[in-house]
Enzyme design. Structure first.
Site, PDB file in Angstrom:
ATOM      1  N   GLU A 151       0.813  -1.331   0.126  1.00  0.00           N
ATOM      2  CA  GLU A 151      -0.092   0.180  -0.026  1.00  0.00           C
ATOM      3  C   GLU A 151       0.987   1.355   0.070  1.00  0.00           C
ATOM      4  O   GLU A 151       1.740   1.111   0.849  1.00  0.00           O
ATOM      5  CB  GLU A 151      -0.834  -0.051   1.339  1.00  0.00           C
ATOM      6  CG  GLU A 151      -1.968   1.292   1.184  1.00  0.00           C
ATOM      7  CD  GLU A 151      -2.995   1.295   2.586  1.00  0.00           C
ATOM      8  OE1 GLU A 151      -2.749   0.405   3.352  1.00  0.00           O
ATOM      9  OE2 GLU A 151      -3.500   2.280   2.676  1.00  0.00           O
ATOM     10  N   ARG A 189       5.696 -13.105   9.319  1.00  0.00           N
ATOM     11  CA  ARG A 189       6.331 -11.755   8.919  1.00  0.00           C
ATOM     12  C   ARG A 189       7.742 -11.816   9.530  1.00  0.00           C
ATOM     13  O   ARG A 189       8.049 -12.347  10.574  1.00  0.00           O
ATOM     14  CB  ARG A 189       5.532 -10.692   9.421  1.00  0.00           C
ATOM     15  CG  ARG A 189       5.286 -10.515  10.910  1.00  0.00           C
ATOM     16  CD  ARG A 189       4.084  -9.461  11.528  1.00  0.00           C
ATOM     17  NE  ARG A 189       5.184  -8.289  11.144  1.00  0.00           N
ATOM     18  CZ  ARG A 189       4.344  -7.207  10.513  1.00  0.00           C
ATOM     19  NH1 ARG A 189       3.368  -7.564   9.593  1.00  0.00           N
ATOM     20  NH2 ARG A 189       4.905  -5.971  10.350  1.00  0.00           N
ATOM     21  N   LYS A 228       4.877   0.521   9.564  1.00  0.00           N
ATOM     22  CA  LYS A 228       4.761   1.783   8.836  1.00  0.00           C
ATOM     23  C   LYS A 228       4.358   2.898   9.815  1.00  0.00           C
ATOM     24  O   LYS A 228       4.852   3.919   9.748  1.00  0.00           O
ATOM     25  CB  LYS A 228       4.074   1.811   7.536  1.00  0.00           C
ATOM     26  CG  LYS A 228       4.560   1.174   6.549  1.00  0.00           C
ATOM     27  CD  LYS A 228       4.007   1.269   5.090  1.00  0.00           C
ATOM     28  CE  LYS A 228       3.221   0.046   5.070  1.00  0.00           C
ATOM     29  NZ  LYS A 228       2.475  -0.194   3.516  1.00  0.00           N
TER      30      LYS A 228
HETATM   31  P1  ATP Z   1       3.269  -2.405   8.095  1.00  0.00           P
HETATM   32  O1  ATP Z   1       2.809  -3.550   8.729  1.00  0.00           O
HETATM   33  O2  ATP Z   1       4.555  -1.742   8.016  1.00  0.00           O
HETATM   34  O3  ATP Z   1       2.265  -1.189   7.945  1.00  0.00           O
HETATM   35  P2  ATP Z   1       1.688  -3.618   5.852  1.00  0.00           P
HETATM   36  O4  ATP Z   1       1.646  -4.883   5.826  1.00  0.00           O
HETATM   37  O5  ATP Z   1       0.533  -2.716   6.109  1.00  0.00           O
HETATM   38  O6  ATP Z   1       3.145  -3.080   6.546  1.00  0.00           O
HETATM   39  P3  ATP Z   1       1.949  -3.371   2.794  1.00  0.00           P
HETATM   40  O7  ATP Z   1       2.164  -2.250   2.035  1.00  0.00           O
HETATM   41  O8  ATP Z   1       0.530  -3.952   3.148  1.00  0.00           O
HETATM   42  O9  ATP Z   1       2.414  -3.112   4.283  1.00  0.00           O
HETATM   43  O10 ATP Z   1       2.712  -4.781   2.918  1.00  0.00           O
HETATM   44  C1  ATP Z   1       3.033  -5.317   1.485  1.00  0.00           C
HETATM   45  C2  ATP Z   1       3.421  -6.407   1.455  1.00  0.00           C
HETATM   46  O11 ATP Z   1       4.652  -6.798   2.474  1.00  0.00           O
HETATM   47  C3  ATP Z   1       2.384  -7.354   2.175  1.00  0.00           C
HETATM   48  O12 ATP Z   1       2.080  -8.505   1.462  1.00  0.00           O
HETATM   49  C4  ATP Z   1       2.765  -7.731   3.758  1.00  0.00           C
HETATM   50  O13 ATP Z   1       2.136  -8.985   3.759  1.00  0.00           O
HETATM   51  C5  ATP Z   1       4.438  -7.771   3.430  1.00  0.00           C
HETATM   52  N1  ATP Z   1       5.137  -7.212   4.637  1.00  0.00           N
HETATM   53  C6  ATP Z   1       4.858  -6.376   5.565  1.00  0.00           C
HETATM   54  N2  ATP Z   1       5.538  -6.400   6.346  1.00  0.00           N
HETATM   55  C7  ATP Z   1       6.150  -7.287   6.312  1.00  0.00           C
HETATM   56  C8  ATP Z   1       7.018  -8.126   7.479  1.00  0.00           C
HETATM   57  N3  ATP Z   1       7.657  -7.525   8.542  1.00  0.00           N
HETATM   58  N4  ATP Z   1       7.707  -9.334   6.989  1.00  0.00           N
HETATM   59  C9  ATP Z   1       7.281 -10.043   5.885  1.00  0.00           C
HETATM   60  N5  ATP Z   1       6.460  -9.268   5.092  1.00  0.00           N
HETATM   61  C10 ATP Z   1       6.030  -8.045   5.216  1.00  0.00           C
END
Ligand code: ATP
Ligand code: MG
Length: 605
Positions: free
Chosen positions: A71, A302, A312
């Site tokens: 996102e 994760r 984020k």
């Molecule tokens: P955050 O938790 O930092 O806000 P998010 O999951 O909201 O991250 P996205 O932009 O939705 O961020 O993430 C894009 C992809 O990266 C998603 O498929 C998510 O599952 C993956 N992702 C995010 N954080 C991690 C992590 N710590 N380890 C592995 N994959 C991750």
């Protein structure tokens, strides 16, 4: 040998009760294990097994199509690197493609700046999406059509309860929900209301479109989840075309289906959403929107990394409250920060391979990531000399005004990397802690009467030192042994233990060098620590390391003056450094320390 850190299996909940020491010892033991292991070929994992099963059964005709769906509401962090390496890595391994798709369905928090930084970061990691760059917002028309289909099939309705009323009727984990009074609205009425929602006739929150599934389901995500809401805001790409926006859980499966994704890989927190993912795509396949087989969701653990925060929301706080100098501050666990810090894409890939992919959450120690960077930098960085904490060394028997070249290899393990010349002269800079007036036991460097080699140059014998009025040593005095020059036959006649680095004072180049350390002092920022009262609420910001950077003026060998932005070097005996990509100018590079040579966490910078 591949060591998978996921096997450490330390749950975050149990963590507070365990002595940190013992956990760190386990992490350190594991780090030691990986640092001696050679890079292994791609290891198997449960997702690879799924792909191989599908290929064997012919489910997708051998097609492997994954996606990385950020996102655009922040910069990518180290955790995203794991997901990128997994998704793009699968496509590479099985001759498939991985899409870069922006999941931009939440206009309030998204911006073009983030889109640009994400594109940069994925490219920097060395992956290619080929022609598959997509934006969920480009599918808004299709999503809208899908929603109308559900309404017509009696599988969605417009709910006009307030948000509060909906919450009250949702039930709990132990109690079923209660049907909305609007749940039985006839399809024609729902369709008309939904069209009026789209036309902008209602204010935010007046109605939502909900899937009609089961208010008594034990899975709360199936209790008629909202799929469209009214939001009168501009979108960074679609502008003011829409005033209703799809919910993420509705949009995401449709995006996968539109793009013919085969394996939709996400993190574990979406496991409970999988039944809705399947329900929705099934309903839309029944309505003729998508062919079968339908994309299938798989969840993996994760990345959780000690001494950092990978969320984020928290990273935005660090930037906005100016705890760091922006998203790409070299201390930030963002990919743009990593790049400025001197971390390498190959190091991230090596790390991702080593930690593997598991189905349950665990923690990885930061030193494992640092060790992957160190290994790659050791293989690829040219060596240079830098004196970070200088003390003058005067060779009283060396002619004044004279100088001569000494030859040093660019890389000790790579003869093809060639040699460079370093000027030697009467006055040199050495490290302050390479001299002791009263040497402690086992100190083999310079002290009155002692001999040491000036690496690539001569053996010198210390004759004394000069001091200021306060008794501080201001210069070390020594005599050089003219027949001891490295590379000449006489050099072997001298067996000395100390081997010091140095730069010629007349030729040295003074540069700004920033010594970075970890951004947090607590391995689990914001989590309760040993000794905290049970009710203690810790804020992750209270764990920020107050000494995470020290800026010094260092004395460097003259060839470093020509270093270009992003060139990486090993400064012998100190660690790996990179010329800052933004602050370096022609002839005046500024260096950032990437990692020290050994794990020296906690030692003064
Ligand atoms: P955050 O938790 O930092 O806000 P998010 O999951 O909201 O991250 P996205 O932009 O939705 O961020 O993430 C894009 C992809 O990266 C998603 O498929 C998510 O599952 C993956 N992702 C995010 N954080 C991690 C992590 N710590 N380890 C592995 N994959 C991750
Ligand atoms: Mg997310």
């Amino acid at each position: 040998m591949v060591v998978r850190f996921s096997h450490v299996g330390v749950s975050p909940v149990g963590m507070a009760h365990l002595a940190q020491q013992s956990i760190m010892a386990r992490f350190n033991a594991l780090s030691a294990m990986i640092s001696t292991s050679t890079p292994a070929p791609a290891a198997s994992n449960f997702i690879r097994n799924v792909v191989e099963d599908d290929n064997r059964s012919g489910k997708w005709g051998g097609r492997v199509e994954t996606r990385f769906p950020p996102e655009p509401n922040g910069y990518l962090h180290y955790g995203h690197a794991k997901s990128i390496c997994l998704n793009f890595g699968l496509a590479e391994a099985y001759g498939g493609v991985c899409h870069l798709r922006f999941d931009d369905t939440n206009p309030e928090k998204e911006a073009q700046e983030y889109v640009d930084s994400i594109i940069d970061a994925v490219r920097w990691l060395g992956f290619s999406w080929q022609k598959h760059l997509y934006f969920a917002s480009d599918y808004f028309d299709i999503m809208y059509a899908c929603a109308e289909s559900l309404i017509k099939a009696g599988k969605a309705y417009v709910d006009s309860q307030s948000a509060d009323e909906m919450r009250q009727r949702r039930g709990t984990l132990t109690e079923p929900g209660i049907d909305s009074p609007y749940r039985t609205r006839p399809a024609e009425e729902n369709l008309e209301l939904f069209r009026r929602m789209r036309a902008g006739e209602f204010p935010d929150g007046a109605h939502v479109l909900r899937a009609k599934i089961d208010m008594t389901s034990p899975n709360i995500n199936l209790r008629d989840p909202a799929i469209y809401r009214i939001r009168h805001v501009s979108h960074h790409r679609s502008g003011d075309k829409w005033c209703i926006y799809p919910m993420y859980t509705f949009a995401h499966p449709i995006e996968d289906a539109i793009e013919n994704v085969t394996h939709s890989i996400c993190t574990l927190e979406f496991e409970d959403q999988r039944p809705f993912y399947n329900w929705l795509l099934d309903a839309l396949a029944d309505a003729g929107h998508f062919p079968r087989p339908l994309p299938q969701q798989y969840e993996f653990a994760r990345l959780n990394l000690t001494y950092s925060v990978l969320s984020k929301r928290k990273l935005i706080q660090l930037v906005e409250e100016k705890h760091v100098d922006g998203w790409d501050d070299p201390r930030m666990p963002t990919l743009s920060g990593a790049r400025r810090r001197g971390f390498t894409p190959e190091g991230f890939r090596r790390f991702a391979e080593r930690i593997g992919v598991a189905k349950s959450d665990s923690w990885i120690d930061m030193s494992a990531l640092e060790e992957c960077m160190r290994e790659h930098l050791n293989e690829t960085s040219h060596r240079r000399i830098a004196v970070l904490n200088p003390l003058k060394l005067i060779l009283t028997n060396y002619p004044e005004g004279a100088s001569e070249p000494c030859k040093a290899p660019n890389h000790p393990l790579d003869s093809e990397a060639g040699m460079r010349e370093i000027p030697f002269s009467r006055e040199l800079w050495i490290e302050r802690d390479d001299f002791m007036e009263t040497p402690s036991k086992g100190f083999h460097r310079l002290a009155p009467g002692k001999m040491a080699r000036l690496k690539y140059g001569y053996v010198v014998q210390c004759t004394g030192c000069e001091k200021d009025a306060d008794g501080n040593v201001t210069a070390v005095l020594a005599e050089y042994l003219p027949d001891s020059k490295s590379g000449t036959p006489g050099a072997d006649n001298y067996k000395v233990k100390g081997n010091l680095h140095w730069v010629s004072a007349a030729h040295a180049f003074v540069a700004e060098v920033r010594l970075y350390d970890r951004l947090f002092i607590n391995p689990w920022p914001g989590r309760r620590q040993e000794g905290d009262a049970p009710e203690t609420e810790r804020d992750f910001r209270s764990d920020i390391n107050p000494n995470s950077v020290r800026v010094i003026r260092a004395l460097l060998e003259p060839s470093l003056r020509a270093a270009k932005p992003e060139e990486r070097y090993q400064f012998e005996r100190h660690g790996y450094f990179v010329a800052d990509r933004y602050d370096s100018t022609e002839g005046a590079p500024v260096f950032n320390r990437t990692v020290p040579l050994k794990d020296s966490w906690g030692k003064p910078l």
